[in-house]
Structures are given as structure tokens and as C-alpha cells.
Motif scaffolding. Structure first.
Motif, mmCIF file in Angstrom:
data_model
loop_
_atom_site.group_PDB
_atom_site.id
_atom_site.type_symbol
_atom_site.label_atom_id
_atom_site.label_comp_id
_atom_site.label_asym_id
_atom_site.label_seq_id
_atom_site.Cartn_x
_atom_site.Cartn_y
_atom_site.Cartn_z
ATOM 1 N N UNK A 45 36.338 50.317 54.571
ATOM 2 C CA UNK A 45 36.231 49.241 53.589
ATOM 3 C C UNK A 45 35.149 49.543 52.554
ATOM 4 N N UNK A 46 34.080 50.183 52.983
ATOM 5 C CA UNK A 46 33.032 50.580 52.037
ATOM 6 C C UNK A 46 33.547 51.594 51.030
ATOM 7 N N UNK A 47 34.294 52.580 51.512
ATOM 8 C CA UNK A 47 34.869 53.583 50.604
ATOM 9 C C UNK A 47 35.896 52.953 49.666
ATOM 10 N N UNK A 48 36.688 52.031 50.177
ATOM 11 C CA UNK A 48 37.669 51.339 49.347
ATOM 12 C C UNK A 48 36.973 50.525 48.260
ATOM 13 N N UNK A 49 35.885 49.866 48.595
ATOM 14 C CA UNK A 49 35.174 49.073 47.589
ATOM 15 C C UNK A 49 34.558 49.966 46.528
ATOM 16 N N UNK A 50 34.058 51.136 46.923
ATOM 17 C CA UNK A 50 33.519 52.076 45.921
ATOM 18 C C UNK A 50 34.620 52.586 45.004
ATOM 19 N N UNK A 52 37.444 51.034 44.231
ATOM 20 C CA UNK A 52 37.855 49.946 43.358
ATOM 21 C C UNK A 52 36.810 49.683 42.272
ATOM 22 N N UNK A 53 35.539 49.819 42.592
ATOM 23 C CA UNK A 53 34.495 49.589 41.590
ATOM 24 C C UNK A 53 34.541 50.679 40.503
#
Length: 57
Positions: A45-50, A52-53
Motif C-alpha cells: 500500500x505504501x508503494x501504491x500510494x507513492x 499514485x502521488x
């Protein structure tokens, strides 16, 4: 704690709970597997949020 059921009712409850359809075989709890799954999900989820940002900005 004593049962508030009558002996006859308690006997019926015991028979009901000892029926084969109420006996579920369970595997032992595996703490390390659970921690690994949580760790992988948090990192994912952390990698996905990065990702997407970077796409938004």
C-alpha cells in the motif's frame, strides 16, 4: 460458574455441540505468517500510494 440450565437442557446442549457438524478441525495459529502478510500489505500500500502521488503530481 455453574450452569443455569436444568440437567436435561444441559444434556441436550452437550449433545448438540458434540455433533459432527459442529466440530471444525482447525490448524494451529501461525503468528509469523500473519506478521508477514501484514508487512507485505503495508509495504504494498505504501508503494501504491507513492506511485499514485507521482502520477497525480
Amino acid at each position: 460458574m455453574s450452569s443455569r440450565l436444568s440437567p436435561d437442557d444441559q444434556k441436550r446442549v452437550d449433545q448438540y455441540l458434540s455433533a459432527p457438524q459442529h466440530q471444525v478441525p482447525r490448524q494451529p495459529f501461525k503468528l509469523w505468517r500473519l506478521l508477514l502478510i501484514i508487512f507485505v500489505v503495508v509495504i504494498g500500500l505504501g508503494l501504491l500510494s507513492r506511485l499514485l502521488s507521482r502520477l497525480v503530481l
